[in-house]
Design an enzyme around this catalytic site. Structure first.
Site, PDB file in Angstrom:
ATOM      1  N   ASP B 359       0.746  -1.610   0.205  1.00 43.76           N
ATOM      2  CA  ASP B 359       0.235  -0.150  -0.361  1.00 43.76           C
ATOM      3  C   ASP B 359       0.649   1.562   0.043  1.00 43.76           C
ATOM      4  OD1 ASP B 359      -2.127   1.136  -0.020  1.00 43.76           O
ATOM      5  OD2 ASP B 359      -1.452   1.615   2.307  1.00 43.76           O
ATOM      6  N   THR B 361       0.121   4.677   0.832  1.00 41.30           N
ATOM      7  CA  THR B 361      -0.119   5.880   2.070  1.00 41.30           C
ATOM      8  C   THR B 361      -0.215   5.194   3.350  1.00 41.30           C
ATOM      9  OG1 THR B 361      -1.678   6.945   0.153  1.00 41.30           O
ATOM     10  CG2 THR B 361      -1.692   7.604   2.712  1.00 41.30           C
ATOM     11  N   LYS B 503     -15.135  19.280  -3.730  1.00 43.86           N
ATOM     12  CA  LYS B 503     -13.659  18.791  -3.235  1.00 43.86           C
ATOM     13  C   LYS B 503     -13.101  17.107  -4.033  1.00 43.86           C
ATOM     14  CE  LYS B 503     -12.112  17.730   0.603  1.00 43.86           C
ATOM     15  NZ  LYS B 503     -12.068  17.796   2.341  1.00 43.86           N
ATOM     16  N   ARG B 537      -0.415  15.343  -2.929  1.00 46.14           N
ATOM     17  CA  ARG B 537      -1.430  14.656  -3.444  1.00 46.14           C
ATOM     18  C   ARG B 537      -2.226  15.888  -3.799  1.00 46.14           C
ATOM     19  NH1 ARG B 537      -4.366  11.514   1.116  1.00 46.14           N
ATOM     20  NH2 ARG B 537      -2.829  10.530   2.386  1.00 46.14           N
ATOM     21  N   GLY B 614      -5.120   3.614  -3.564  1.00 46.91           N
ATOM     22  CA  GLY B 614      -6.576   4.540  -4.221  1.00 46.91           C
ATOM     23  C   GLY B 614      -6.170   5.832  -4.697  1.00 46.91           C
ATOM     24  N   LYS B 674      -7.041  -4.613  -4.953  1.00 52.33           N
ATOM     25  CA  LYS B 674      -5.615  -4.997  -4.135  1.00 52.33           C
ATOM     26  C   LYS B 674      -5.698  -6.531  -4.269  1.00 52.33           C
ATOM     27  CE  LYS B 674      -4.817  -0.021  -2.201  1.00 52.33           C
ATOM     28  NZ  LYS B 674      -4.723  -0.435  -0.867  1.00 52.33           N
ATOM     29  N   ASN B 697      -8.292  -0.221   4.368  1.00 51.30           N
ATOM     30  CA  ASN B 697      -8.530  -0.298   3.028  1.00 51.30           C
ATOM     31  C   ASN B 697      -7.376  -2.236   2.663  1.00 51.30           C
ATOM     32  OD1 ASN B 697      -6.750   1.271   2.948  1.00 51.30           O
ATOM     33  ND2 ASN B 697      -7.189   1.887   1.640  1.00 51.30           N
TER      34      ASN B 697
END
Lengths: 335, 964
Positions: B359, B361, B503, B537, B614, B674, B697
């Protein structure tokens, strides 16, 4: 004391951190190559010593089956006359150094055959002849519903040829005294086997039992010349009951330790008088063996040779490693 | 009722259940059959007495039984802890404290903080019956709002409750965490219920003093439905081992058959000639004898089956797992968290990982976010905060222009931008302990520093302080953020005007902009060039003015949709369009310490590192920063992954392609994708994959094969589901290269050694058969066979499996990562090596038998001495195969050998013979060990047996000397 913040800190020990001091015998070529060299030399040394020791052992073998290429005792081989006495003659040109051991040898005789080997009753042999013999003894368990003592196939097939040795001195036969004492294992004689106890004689103790089918005499009369050498504690019986490892084997029969022959058999002509009772011609052969013994037992060339071979292999290995090492170093330095 | 029962046994059922489970193992069944065979009285079959198998079998069964019992007691304990948790239950108009297990469906509960059940929220003490729940155990975003139905809120806060008037209907219990359908009937009114009205077990009540709820599900709560049976992960080594065991069984059958044929020939040709033997066969026909001999040899050769291997294998695993937890190098002193091996069955696979899926983050990065740059109205403002990585309070402006622009009246775009940042989020003002989402906290924080302070929020309003002026906004709708939508919007009414602030991820927003949107080009340029250079990001912020009519139409449609289908995404889509771009924010997520070095080392070790995230393109930048990417990197997007799932052919080609790649980066992946990638790799390469992640996640991915969870900021779900947990990403280096490599090496060596020692010992019987007329005579004393695996040879091999590290030290493993390839290539435990091990054990058994045979042939040596000679040589051979002598190894070898001599001395003692002459009939100790010939033969046999392995190892050592 761990502080509150570091309550979960693992212990810093050699064990938990896997830093145990260790000795790695194979640390380097400097250790390995001399190591193999030393082992090889040691083995060759042991091998040579064993080989020389073995070469010094004198052995005299006489096959007396009576069939095939050896004709000794051929008159008895068909087992027609009972008892059949035959002679095996031999002559010695040098002293057969004493103490001389007399063995009988049987070949192709499967004493390690499983059903044969279990065909005994250790409780009975420990002196309890009143109990019924174990099933393993079948079919040598009972005769006429009376227990056989000793029961089982091993006892039943006990070797029953007898030998007496004469030296021929000026045409007369001089008896060479054969010593049958102490030829069995101490543990067998003192611990594993016991005669049944009873009021009175040994014969009374065996009362109510039958002798094995193939035996001509009951257990308590195995050695008429020595009253203490009878029953389950008869030395020949003990030797026979300690079954052989392999199909071809020898068993100790007598030792020549006393009288004029304590130092060995002097040169001369000898006659071995055999009472030929034991039939082997259907499956194998039998022989008598005279041998003297050393600390390593009887003659055994194989052991010495094997040590020399393994030692030589170690030496070869160390040379190979040396060559490889030299090449490696050489290549390394050039690089 | 609500009693959780995860334990399996009761006092009565323990024995039968435990035995039933244990006898599902083929090895145990096999040995049970052997014991049964041994219990019958035909001597030809029962070549070994019953205790030779029974004692080891009982040992194995009872050790395993005790372990299961201990596990079950632990489960009982945790069950009762859960069951005894107190909760407040409504009984006769007052709340009484009861235990959790007594709660029934339909009960009304009063909840304080913490634990909830599956409840329908009736009312709370907060305004509008709002309540906040932390869902970190369930999904990725931490804090969610739940609200009671307006009707229950109003009725219950004013009137006393009349529960009997409530009628309630809902769907059957299911495992869908994010959907719920139900109807509440109250005074002839039907109220639709959805997931916003219920609290789930596993979530935690936050910022809410008291909440009241009606129990919907008890034991079949959604979260319990969700934790389905986790598949038992077996290692590749273990699967190979199972095949080997089956192979050994087949081999034993084959040997037994051949020996039985030999017995037939012997019985027909040789035995009849030997009077002493001829009588013994007696009444059986030769064919029947052959049949008996076959079974006899099966029993005799059964010790070659490593009965206790599985249990020892487990023990080794447990010790290796402990070593991981004990390692100080894997301990993070900062947070006081050591590494932890939660699963104790996968250790050796740590040394065989070919694909590492990570992953991004929180795993590669710290997940501590810094507001770095923003681009407002096409102008780029860098904010230099690098001096303080933890900056959340004081922002340090490096760009005076931004402040100037802000203070200057008449720069509506910039003001709108920060207003949007201050409004469009789900942050709770009261709630300072944790951020719902770290991104949002950073953005709201940035807006606060620049003058737009978010003060408070109620269910339908938000209060801001805009450069000192306090203003209240009415919140009309909140279009929530999900990982599919990746955007969120707020509708509000400042002074009569309706606005939508949105956003979200850049491409999501950019494709929804108005055609004539200004600054679009310059913003995109900024996105492309500036932001992408750092690992930033980015989020786009946009606004839309909404006509009153459109709003009313839309909200009606939304209500309707909620009542019927529940699918509102399309409606959301309709609203979130025609946007005007305000600006772009750029947040930096710093890399964790040591990440680039770790990835570089892992790649040198031949591990292919894939990053699944993601996120969007910024992932690429992180990739470069991690030294993961070079021009050869392939970039994958979620949409493409969907295609792989649909078209297997593509997936195969993709994996074939990715084999050429050193690294693969998958962007915009959903959690299930994933896991899909993991499965794709496993399906087409049969490689060992490891997934590492820190958030909920990543759970799917972590569960798919070996999973490593990082103790990160994002809740504990990843760790809960992982096989190993670490505090930092860079610990992975030692976990894989040292612990993994050692585990693989030790376990491979251990298994091969174990197979070697059992089979070399048992196959002696095969050769002996040729010398005893195929009669099933055992080579060894029966007690020796009984104790050989259990007592005489087990400790050295066990020590080897724990301490072996003779090839390279821990430092060396890290310095030469390429050594790791040994495990990836399965070079220590593969069919070829196993065949070699097997041939070597055949060689050993030949030496063990034929050397003593040659020495003793034609001699007066009796069977028992021969047997002891072979047995002693066998013990010596099987215990000395060690190259790494720690004090424990030495102690184990000394112990084993002393046990052998001591046990033999005792078993051959006159005393035992006196007690049971038939069972202790071997009285050969004294005579055999007094004979120099026996010792010389033992020495020769042992040396000859170990010489090849010794020489091979020495030669290897000379060829590849260990670097010092």
């Amino acid at each position: 004391m761990k502080s509150q913040q570091a309550a979960n800190r693992p212990d810093n020990t050699a064990f938990t951190q896997q830093r145990l001091p260790a000795w790695q015998p194979m640390l380097s070529a400097h250790f390995v190559i001399p190591g193999f060299l030393l082992i090889g030399m040691a083995f060759i040394g042991i091998g040579v010593a064993l080989y020389i020791t073995s070469q010094n052992i004198q052995v005299l073998e006489k096959d007396y089956t009576g069939t095939g290429q050896y004709t000794a005792c051929s008159e008895c081989a068909d087992m027609q006359t009972i008892p059949c006495i035959c002679n095996v003659t031999f002559s010695l040109t040098t002293l057969f150094t004493g103490p001389v051991f007399l063995y009988y040898g049987l070949s192709n005789y499967y004493q390690n055959y499983r059903k044969y080997q279990v065909s005994r009753d250790d409780v009975q042999l420990w002196g309890d002849v009143t109990k019924s013999p174990g099933d393993a003894c079948a079919p040598y368990q009972y005769i006429d519903n009376k227990p056989i003592a000793p029961c089982g196939s091993i006892a039943n097939s006990m070797f029953n040829d007898t030998f007496s040795l004469y030296q021929i001195i000026n045409g007369t036969m001089k008896l060479v005294p054969l010593d049958g004492k102490g030829i069995a294992w101490w543990t067998d004689y003192n611990i594993k086997f016991r005669n049944p106890s009873a009021q009175g004689s040994l014969q009374d103790a065996f009362n109510g039992t039958m002798k094995p089918v193939n035996w001509s005499k009951p257990a308590y009369e195995l050695n008429p010349s020595d009253m203490n050498d009878n029953g389950f504690l008869n030395q020949d019986f003990l030797v026979w009951m300690r079954t052989a490892a392999l199909p071809d084997f020898q068993k100790l029969y007598r030792r020549i330790t006393s009288g004029d022959y304590a130092l060995g058999l002097p040169p001369g002509d000898y006659v071995l008088q055999i009472e030929y009772n034991y039939a082997v011609k259907d499956f194998g052969r039998k022989k008598v063996v005279f041998s003297n013994v050393t600390w390593m037992g009887g003659k055994n060339e194989f052991l010495g040779v094997a040590y020399i071979v393994v030692g030589s292999l170690c030496l070869v290995m160390s040379v190979v490693m040396l060559v490889v090492y030299a090449k490696y170093k050489f290549a390394d330095e050039n690089a | 009722d609500n009693v959780i029962r995860s334990y399996k046994y009761s006092a009565l059922t323990f024995l039968p259940l435990s035995l039933f489970e244990q006898f599902q193992r083929i090895a145990n069944i096999y040995f049970l059959c052997i014991v049964v065979l041994q219990f019958q009285s035909i001597p030809a079959i029962s070549t070994l007495p019953w205790y030779t198998t029974m004692i080891p079998l009982l040992t194995v069964l009872s050790v395993r039984g005790f372990k299961d019992l201990a596990d079950d007691l632990a489960r009982r304990h945790s069950d009762s802890q859960i069951n005894r948790q107190p909760c407040d239950l409504l009984t006769n108009e007052s709340f009484t404290s009861v235990q959790w297990k007594d709660v029934c469906v339909g009960d009304v509960l009063r909840l304080h903080k913490d634990q909830t059940a599956d409840l329908l929220l009736l009312t709370t003490t907060e305004p509008h019956s709002l309540c906040y729940i932390e869902t970190s155990d369930i999904d990725e975003t931490n804090l969610k709002i739940r609200q009671a139905l307006a009707v229950t809120h109003q009725e219950l806060s004013s009137d006393p409750i009349e529960p009997s008037l409530l009628a309630f209907d809902c769907e059957e219990p299911n495992s869908h965490l994010h959907s719920f359908k139900g109807v509440l009937e109250w005074r002839d009114m039907r109220h639709l219920l959805d997931t916003g009205h219920i609290l789930l077990r596993g979530t935690v009540l936050r910022n809410t003093r008291v909440a009241y709820g009606l129990t919907i599900y008890t034991l079949d709560s959604k979260i319990l439905q969700n934790c389905g049976q986790t598949a038992v992960k077996t290692t590749q080594v273990e699967r190979t081992l199972n095949k080997v065991v089956v192979g050994i069984v087949l081999l034993v059958l084959l040997f037994a058959l051949l020996l039985a044929v030999g017995a037939g020939i012997f019985e027909a040709r040789v035995a009849p000639g030997i009077e002493a033997l001829a009588e013994l066969g007696g009444r059986y026909t030769p064919v029947y004898k052959v049949f008996l001999t076959f079974w006899g040899y099966i029993i005799l050769l059964s010790p070659s089956m490593p009965m206790s291997l599985y249990i020892r294998f487990e023990l080794v695993h447990v010790i290796h797992s402990l070593f991981i937890g004990w390692d100080l190098d894997l301990y993070d002193g900062g947070v006081d968290v050591p590494a932890h091996a939660r699963s104790t069955t996968l250790n050796e696979e740590l040394g065989q990982v070919r694909y590492l899926l990570s992953d991004k983050t929180g795993t590669l990065t710290e997940n501590r976010l810094i507001f770095r740059q923003c681009c407002v109205a096409g102008v780029l403002y860098p904010l230099d905060l690098s001096w303080n990585p933890f900056s959340c309070g004081g922002l340090q402006f490096s760009d005076k222009r931004l402040v100037d622009t802000l203070r200057k009246p008449g720069s509506p775009d910039v003001r709108e931008f920060f207003k949007a940042l201050a409004l469009c989020h789900t942050v709770m003002a009261e709630w300072k302990d944790q951020a719902a989402s770290p991104d949002e906290e950073t953005l709201v924080g940035a807006a606060r520093e620049l003058g737009w302070v978010f003060l408070s929020r109620t269910r339908d309003s938000m209060t801001l302080s805009e450069l000192g002026h306090r203003r209240q906004y009415q919140l009309l709708a909140l279009l929530d953020f999900t990982s599919q939508r990746r955007r969120m919007s707020v509708l509000r009414d400042p002074e009569g005007e309706l606005k939508l602030y949105c956003k979200g991820a850049d491409i999501v927003i950019l494709e929804r902009l108005r055609k004539d949107s200004t600054y679009c080009e310059s913003t995109e340029k900024a996105l492309e060039q500036v932001f992408s250079q750092g690992c930033l990001r980015t989020l786009c912020v946009a606004v839309r003015s909404v006509q009153e009519g459109l709003w009313e139409e839309w909200s009606r449609a939304l209500e309707l949709a909620a009542m019927t289908t529940g699918a509102s995404d399309d409606l959301y889509d309709n609203m979130e369009r025609e946007l005007t771009l305000l600006g772009v924010t750029a947040i930096e997520d710093q890399l964790q310490v040591g990440v680039p070095e770790t990835i570089a080392t892992l790649r040198q070790a031949g591990i292919k590192v894939w990053v699944l995230t993601g996120d969007k393109k910024t992932a690429v930048n992180v990739g470069f920063a991690c030294r993961l990417l070079d021009p050869g990197t392939r970039l994958l997007q979620g949409e493409e992954l969907v295609e792989f799932e649909e078209q297997p052919e593509l997936g195969k080609r993709f994996i074939a392609l990715s084999r050429q790649c050193q690294a693969v980066l998958c962007c915009r992946t959903t959690p299930s994708q994933k896991a899909g990638v993991v499965q794709l790799i496993r399906k087409y390469t049969s490689s060992i994959t490891m997934a590492i992640g820190d958030g909920a996640n990543d759970v799917n991915m972590i569960k798919a094969h070996i999973g490593v969870g990082l103790n990160g900021l994002e809740g504990g779900q990843a760790v809960q589901n992982a096989d190993f947990s670490l505090a930092k990403f860079h610990f992975l280096r030692k976990l894989l290269l040292v612990h993994g490599r050692w585990s693989y090496r030790r376990i491979s060596v251990f298994l091969r050694y174990f197979l070697y020692k059992t089979s070399s010992f048992a196959f002696v019987h095969v050769w002996f058969a040729f010398c005893n007329g195929f009669s099933g005579q055992p080579m060894y004393e029966t007690w020796f066979i009984t104790l050989y695996t259990v007592l005489y040879t087990s400790f050295p091999v066990q020590c080897l499996a724990v301490f072996e590290q003779q090839d390279v030290s821990a430092e060396g493993s890290l310095r030469w990562p390429s050594l790791y390839q040994l495990g990836v290539g399965r070079q220590l435990f593969n069919p070829r090596l196993l065949a070699g091990t097997f041939l070597y054990s055949i060689y050993t058994s030949l030496v063990l038998f034929f050397l003593p045979l040659s020495v003793f042939c034609f001699s007066a040596i009796d069977f028992q001495t021969f047997s002891i000679t072979v047995a002693t040589a066998s013990v010596f051979t099987s215990t000395t195969e060690t190259g790494y002598w720690t004090m424990f190894n030495v102690a184990a070898i000394v112990f084993s050998m002393s046990m052998y001599f001591l046990a033999t001395l005792i078993l051959h003692s006159p005393l035992l013979h006196t007690i049971a002459p038939a069972d202790f009939y071997f009285l050969a100790f004294q005579n055999a060990f007094a004979s120099p010939l026996v010792w010389l033969t033992v020495l020769l046999t042992t040396c000859t047996a170990v010489l090849p392995s010794l020489a091979a190892r020495a030669l290897l050592l000379v060829l590849n000397p260990p670097d010092t």
